[in-house]
Design a protein around this motif. Sequence first.
Motif, PDB file in Angstrom:
ATOM      1  N   ARG A  97       0.995 171.567 -11.217  1.00 53.93           N
ATOM      2  CA  ARG A  97       1.550 170.635 -12.214  1.00 53.93           C
ATOM      3  C   ARG A  97       1.328 169.181 -11.805  1.00 53.93           C
ATOM      4  NH1 ARG A  97       3.866 173.504 -16.307  1.00 53.93           N
ATOM      5  NH2 ARG A  97       4.893 175.464 -15.742  1.00 53.93           N
ATOM      6  N   ILE A  98       1.185 168.951 -10.499  1.00 60.58           N
ATOM      7  CA  ILE A  98       0.906 167.602  -9.994  1.00 60.58           C
ATOM      8  C   ILE A  98      -0.591 167.307 -10.029  1.00 60.58           C
ATOM      9  CG2 ILE A  98       1.052 166.100  -7.945  1.00 60.58           C
ATOM     10  CD1 ILE A  98       3.465 167.824  -7.049  1.00 60.58           C
ATOM     11  N   GLU A  99      -1.398 168.304  -9.700  1.00 56.21           N
ATOM     12  CA  GLU A  99      -2.807 168.043  -9.391  1.00 56.21           C
ATOM     13  C   GLU A  99      -3.801 168.607 -10.402  1.00 56.21           C
ATOM     14  OE1 GLU A  99      -3.317 169.803  -5.583  1.00 56.21           O
ATOM     15  OE2 GLU A  99      -2.006 168.378  -4.556  1.00 56.21           O
ATOM     16  N   GLY A 100      -3.399 169.608 -11.152  1.00 53.69           N
ATOM     17  CA  GLY A 100      -4.369 170.340 -11.962  1.00 53.69           C
ATOM     18  C   GLY A 100      -4.557 169.756 -13.352  1.00 53.69           C
ATOM     19  N   GLU A 101      -5.332 170.486 -14.165  1.00 57.57           N
ATOM     20  CA  GLU A 101      -5.520 170.085 -15.560  1.00 57.57           C
ATOM     21  C   GLU A 101      -4.183 169.967 -16.284  1.00 57.57           C
ATOM     22  OE1 GLU A 101      -8.385 169.172 -16.811  1.00 57.57           O
ATOM     23  OE2 GLU A 101      -9.433 169.648 -14.952  1.00 57.57           O
ATOM     24  N   ILE A 102      -3.220 170.812 -15.882  1.00 57.12           N
ATOM     25  CA  ILE A 102      -1.939 170.848 -16.611  1.00 57.12           C
ATOM     26  C   ILE A 102      -1.068 169.631 -16.334  1.00 57.12           C
ATOM     27  CG2 ILE A 102      -1.908 173.360 -16.876  1.00 57.12           C
ATOM     28  CD1 ILE A 102       0.107 173.451 -14.506  1.00 57.12           C
ATOM     29  N   GLN A 103      -1.506 168.713 -15.484  1.00 60.46           N
ATOM     30  CA  GLN A 103      -0.786 167.433 -15.384  1.00 60.46           C
ATOM     31  C   GLN A 103      -0.794 166.709 -16.733  1.00 60.46           C
ATOM     32  OE1 GLN A 103      -3.136 164.160 -13.111  1.00 60.46           O
ATOM     33  NE2 GLN A 103      -4.139 166.064 -12.481  1.00 60.46           N
ATOM     34  N   GLN A 104      -1.727 167.126 -17.639  1.00 58.47           N
ATOM     35  CA  GLN A 104      -1.773 166.538 -18.979  1.00 58.47           C
ATOM     36  C   GLN A 104      -0.716 167.127 -19.918  1.00 58.47           C
ATOM     37  OE1 GLN A 104      -5.947 166.031 -20.564  1.00 58.47           O
ATOM     38  NE2 GLN A 104      -6.447 167.428 -18.894  1.00 58.47           N
ATOM     39  N   LEU A 105      -0.071 168.212 -19.493  1.00 57.64           N
ATOM     40  CA  LEU A 105       0.878 168.918 -20.365  1.00 57.64           C
ATOM     41  C   LEU A 105       2.321 168.652 -19.951  1.00 57.64           C
ATOM     42  CD1 LEU A 105      -0.870 172.408 -20.629  1.00 57.64           C
ATOM     43  CD2 LEU A 105      -1.147 170.404 -22.117  1.00 57.64           C
ATOM     44  N   ASP A 106       3.254 169.084 -20.818  1.00 56.82           N
ATOM     45  CA  ASP A 106       4.671 168.984 -20.468  1.00 56.82           C
ATOM     46  C   ASP A 106       4.958 169.805 -19.208  1.00 56.82           C
ATOM     47  OD1 ASP A 106       5.003 167.450 -22.708  1.00 56.82           O
ATOM     48  OD2 ASP A 106       5.692 169.121 -23.964  1.00 56.82           O
ATOM     49  N   ALA A 107       5.969 169.382 -18.482  1.00 53.27           N
ATOM     50  CA  ALA A 107       6.287 170.012 -17.200  1.00 53.27           C
ATOM     51  C   ALA A 107       6.750 171.456 -17.350  1.00 53.27           C
ATOM     52  CB  ALA A 107       7.350 169.190 -16.468  1.00 53.27           C
ATOM     53  N   ASP A 108       7.128 171.848 -18.573  1.00 52.24           N
ATOM     54  CA  ASP A 108       7.586 173.226 -18.751  1.00 52.24           C
ATOM     55  C   ASP A 108       6.603 174.074 -19.573  1.00 52.24           C
ATOM     56  OD1 ASP A 108       7.909 171.964 -21.132  1.00 52.24           O
ATOM     57  OD2 ASP A 108       9.982 172.614 -21.471  1.00 52.24           O
ATOM     58  N   HIS A 109       5.374 173.559 -19.745  1.00 50.30           N
ATOM     59  CA  HIS A 109       4.370 174.346 -20.464  1.00 50.30           C
ATOM     60  C   HIS A 109       4.150 175.666 -19.712  1.00 50.30           C
ATOM     61  CE1 HIS A 109       0.967 174.611 -23.314  1.00 50.30           C
ATOM     62  NE2 HIS A 109       0.472 175.404 -22.385  1.00 50.30           N
ATOM     63  N   PRO A 110       4.164 176.800 -20.438  1.00 48.16           N
ATOM     64  CA  PRO A 110       4.074 178.071 -19.729  1.00 48.16           C
ATOM     65  C   PRO A 110       2.726 178.286 -19.042  1.00 48.16           C
ATOM     66  CG  PRO A 110       4.077 178.400 -22.118  1.00 48.16           C
ATOM     67  CD  PRO A 110       4.368 176.957 -21.888  1.00 48.16           C
ATOM     68  N   VAL A 111       2.782 178.676 -17.792  1.00 52.23           N
ATOM     69  CA  VAL A 111       1.584 179.056 -17.038  1.00 52.23           C
ATOM     70  C   VAL A 111       1.921 180.325 -16.244  1.00 52.23           C
ATOM     71  CG1 VAL A 111       0.796 176.657 -16.807  1.00 52.23           C
ATOM     72  CG2 VAL A 111       2.162 177.691 -14.980  1.00 52.23           C
ATOM     73  N   THR A 112       0.902 181.045 -15.839  1.00 45.74           N
ATOM     74  CA  THR A 112       1.099 182.260 -15.046  1.00 45.74           C
ATOM     75  C   THR A 112       0.487 182.063 -13.664  1.00 45.74           C
ATOM     76  OG1 THR A 112       0.920 183.596 -17.050  1.00 45.74           O
ATOM     77  CG2 THR A 112       0.663 184.757 -14.950  1.00 45.74           C
ATOM     78  N   GLU A 113       1.249 182.366 -12.619  1.00 44.06           N
ATOM     79  CA  GLU A 113       0.666 182.310 -11.275  1.00 44.06           C
ATOM     80  C   GLU A 113      -0.196 183.551 -11.054  1.00 44.06           C
ATOM     81  OE1 GLU A 113       3.639 179.310  -8.839  1.00 44.06           O
ATOM     82  OE2 GLU A 113       3.891 181.468  -8.522  1.00 44.06           O
ATOM     83  N   LEU A 114      -1.393 183.311 -10.541  1.00 42.77           N
ATOM     84  CA  LEU A 114      -2.405 184.377 -10.468  1.00 42.77           C
ATOM     85  C   LEU A 114      -1.951 185.577  -9.642  1.00 42.77           C
ATOM     86  CD1 LEU A 114      -5.333 184.952 -11.431  1.00 42.77           C
ATOM     87  CD2 LEU A 114      -6.085 184.169  -9.193  1.00 42.77           C
ATOM     88  N   TRP A 115      -1.149 185.330  -8.604  1.00 42.78           N
ATOM     89  CA  TRP A 115      -0.717 186.443  -7.756  1.00 42.78           C
ATOM     90  C   TRP A 115       0.052 187.490  -8.561  1.00 42.78           C
ATOM     91  CZ3 TRP A 115       4.424 187.775  -6.784  1.00 42.78           C
ATOM     92  CH2 TRP A 115       5.400 186.850  -7.199  1.00 42.78           C
ATOM     93  N   GLN A 116       0.704 187.049  -9.645  1.00 42.82           N
ATOM     94  CA  GLN A 116       1.443 187.982 -10.497  1.00 42.82           C
ATOM     95  C   GLN A 116       0.488 188.909 -11.237  1.00 42.82           C
ATOM     96  OE1 GLN A 116       4.839 188.084 -10.717  1.00 42.82           O
ATOM     97  NE2 GLN A 116       5.700 186.018 -10.852  1.00 42.82           N
ATOM     98  N   VAL A 117      -0.675 188.373 -11.602  1.00 43.06           N
ATOM     99  CA  VAL A 117      -1.699 189.189 -12.265  1.00 43.06           C
ATOM    100  C   VAL A 117      -2.288 190.177 -11.254  1.00 43.06           C
ATOM    101  CG1 VAL A 117      -3.875 189.145 -13.536  1.00 43.06           C
ATOM    102  CG2 VAL A 117      -2.201 187.292 -13.849  1.00 43.06           C
ATOM    103  N   ILE A 118      -2.584 189.658 -10.060  1.00 43.62           N
ATOM    104  CA  ILE A 118      -3.166 190.510  -9.011  1.00 43.62           C
ATOM    105  C   ILE A 118      -2.221 191.656  -8.667  1.00 43.62           C
ATOM    106  CG2 ILE A 118      -3.703 190.497  -6.522  1.00 43.62           C
ATOM    107  CD1 ILE A 118      -5.090 187.752  -7.038  1.00 43.62           C
ATOM    108  N   ASN A 119      -0.929 191.347  -8.662  1.00 39.85           N
ATOM    109  CA  ASN A 119       0.107 192.333  -8.362  1.00 39.85           C
ATOM    110  C   ASN A 119       0.401 193.296  -9.510  1.00 39.85           C
ATOM    111  OD1 ASN A 119       1.023 192.231  -5.837  1.00 39.85           O
ATOM    112  ND2 ASN A 119       2.692 190.807  -6.196  1.00 39.85           N
ATOM    113  N   GLY A 120      -0.125 192.988 -10.690  1.00 44.98           N
ATOM    114  CA  GLY A 120       0.199 193.800 -11.862  1.00 44.98           C
ATOM    115  C   GLY A 120       1.527 193.450 -12.509  1.00 44.98           C
ATOM    116  N   ASN A 121       2.145 192.360 -12.093  1.00 44.28           N
ATOM    117  CA  ASN A 121       3.429 191.952 -12.681  1.00 44.28           C
ATOM    118  C   ASN A 121       3.270 191.141 -13.966  1.00 44.28           C
ATOM    119  OD1 ASN A 121       4.718 193.126 -10.528  1.00 44.28           O
ATOM    120  ND2 ASN A 121       4.850 191.203  -9.360  1.00 44.28           N
ATOM    121  N   ALA A 122       2.079 190.599 -14.189  1.00 40.55           N
ATOM    122  CA  ALA A 122       1.845 189.796 -15.394  1.00 40.55           C
ATOM    123  C   ALA A 122       0.477 190.179 -15.941  1.00 40.55           C
ATOM    124  CB  ALA A 122       1.894 188.300 -15.050  1.00 40.55           C
TER     125      ALA A 122
END
Lengths: 348, 348
Positions: free
Chosen positions: B259-284
């Motif tokens: 949220r500080i460094e990425g492309e999403i610094q252009q978006l609201d601080a609560d814009h939904p994003v998914t952390e990749l580890w959750q996908v790798i784990n099968g949780n998302a």
Amino acid sequence: MAVALNAVPFISVEGMMKLVLRQGLPAFLVDLARCIEADFARWPSFDKTPRLASHSVDGVIELMPASDGELYGFKYVNGHPSNARTGRQTVTAFGVLADVRSGYPVLLSEMTLLTALRTAAMSALAARHLAGPDARGMAIIGNGAQAEFQAVAFRSLLGIEHVRLHDIDPAATEKCARNLRRLGFSLVTCETAEAAVEGADIITTVTADKQFATILTDNMVGPGVHINAVGGDCPGKTELHRDILLRSDIFVEYAPQTRIEGEIQQLDADHPVTELWQVINGNAPGRTDRAQITLFDSVGFAIEDFAALRHVRGLIGEAPFDPPLDLLADPDDPRDLFGMLMRAEARL
Amino acid sequence: MAVALNAVPFISVEGMMKLVLRQGLPAFLVDLARCIEADFARWPSFDKTPRLASHSVDGVIELMPASDGELYGFKYVNGHPSNARTGRQTVTAFGVLADVRSGYPVLLSEMTLLTALRTAAMSALAARHLAGPDARGMAIIGNGAQAEFQAVAFRSLLGIEHVRLHDIDPAATEKCARNLRRLGFSLVTCETAEAAVEGADIITTVTADKQFATILTDNMVGPGVHINAVGGDCPGKTELHRDILLRSDIFVEYAPQTRIEGEIQQLDADHPVTELWQVINGNAPGRTDRAQITLFDSVGFAIEDFAALRHVRGLIGEAPFDPPLDLLADPDDPRDLFGMLMRAEARL
């Protein structure tokens, strides 16, 4: 120093010893204190941040960065009191200086020795501003790896010749006394901390336990004493009884860090303290009367390491003792990192 | 590895090249991605913190620590886009692994090459979870030092053979094409970014300017595309038009840092994003339908470097290419650091 773009000048432990011994330890400490003092005097020009600490059951690993806009420095340092049991150092460290304009490291140095040296130089520098002008005797409670460096720094900067030693482990005291006797100190070894502080103008506490401890109780500290509290430098690790703090004028390196790590973690978050650079700059008073108890609540701050690295970089100059490290990639075409790897196939 | 207590195993740039070439780059990248995936799968067991960045006019110097409770790792890395003008790398890095129980460093390694390798492995790993199953062609916009590593990683992990290249500097594209042609890629070099993305299933943006830029505009991104946004990784440094972000499902490494460094610094601080580890784990869920635009907003996180250091430490095993560094003091009596220095006087 003219080195290839891939190469980073390096100071090994052996190289650091050569550097110190070439000049002689007392002169090295005096110059190092001067370098720290110069950097404290330009305190506002530094980019400062509390160190980044990673705590575990056995100890802590810290990264301590600082930058003056031209150079960037950081130190890696651990603190593991139980290391002595496996023949290791409680504290080991190394550090790096880098050029802010390119981001390229310009020095990688051992800092186990250099940290011991800068801690002692810092303590003596603070005492020169805070201890009474007639201070002649110092008690050192905690006679581990840092103790002798403290003694030599205080003799070199303040003329302290009389040292009273105490450690809960008599073997540590014996080791320390053996080293200092050889250097001509006037020594008294003491079986208790109470005996050690008797008549001392300066009390240095430099114990290593990672816990709240009470090395000094309130009744042990008389008027006019300067306390140099070096060992309490972690959340949960303190050496002084809270009542001593309440009777003392407290000086710190960098308040935001010391409130987390220093003796003053025992006090309210707004308890008044003075940052030492203000005293060095003449913006704040140091000692104002003979009866006052002054306390340097030292935890070690990144600017001290920055100054120490800057100092040794100047000393090695064009003739480092160690060969440089092949640490940075340097392809023929800077954008062709991949080509460098592919071309190496033929060569390696 | 049986080394003396003073010695830290070392991997130079030359040593890293030998390590990669011994195994072959494609196999190295596949194993490295596996190692990163394994560490992402145990994400909650890591002590995580956003990196500590020191920004200046010309660039940034960062410290990136992570620990899993047994090993502690950190990377020093700079980002200086103007370095190419002086023949230097935009990004250089080195890193350290340490034993949490003793705080002793167990590896010091170059990471300029290793960062390029782990960034490419990370991108391909994310794409394996997020890109469409039929993805065959990739556009790479920005043909600097990272570009070929991306191509090789995507071929090794996803079987991508068709690559379309574009850079605002045609010489960079020519360098990249020359390197990739030798490896048998099917290549198209393009004069515009618009031309490069035409028909591409995956779009990798990996430009280096330290500023808000618009490498991709909204009209350039069709349904079903996976965007691998690598270059935007600093406050004030982005590559994608905000409208693309609003149409994409966004995946990140570590949200507090991105949220500080990425492309999403252009978006609201609560814009939904998914952390990749959750996908790798099968949780998302990762990609859920063919028309969806997925975006891996990659900034580089400390756990990737940790995994990379762990991986190369395993690879050098008992037979490192480089001699170890004399980086840690090792007195005969661990508490007698001072004695070590004094005794060296006779020897040095």
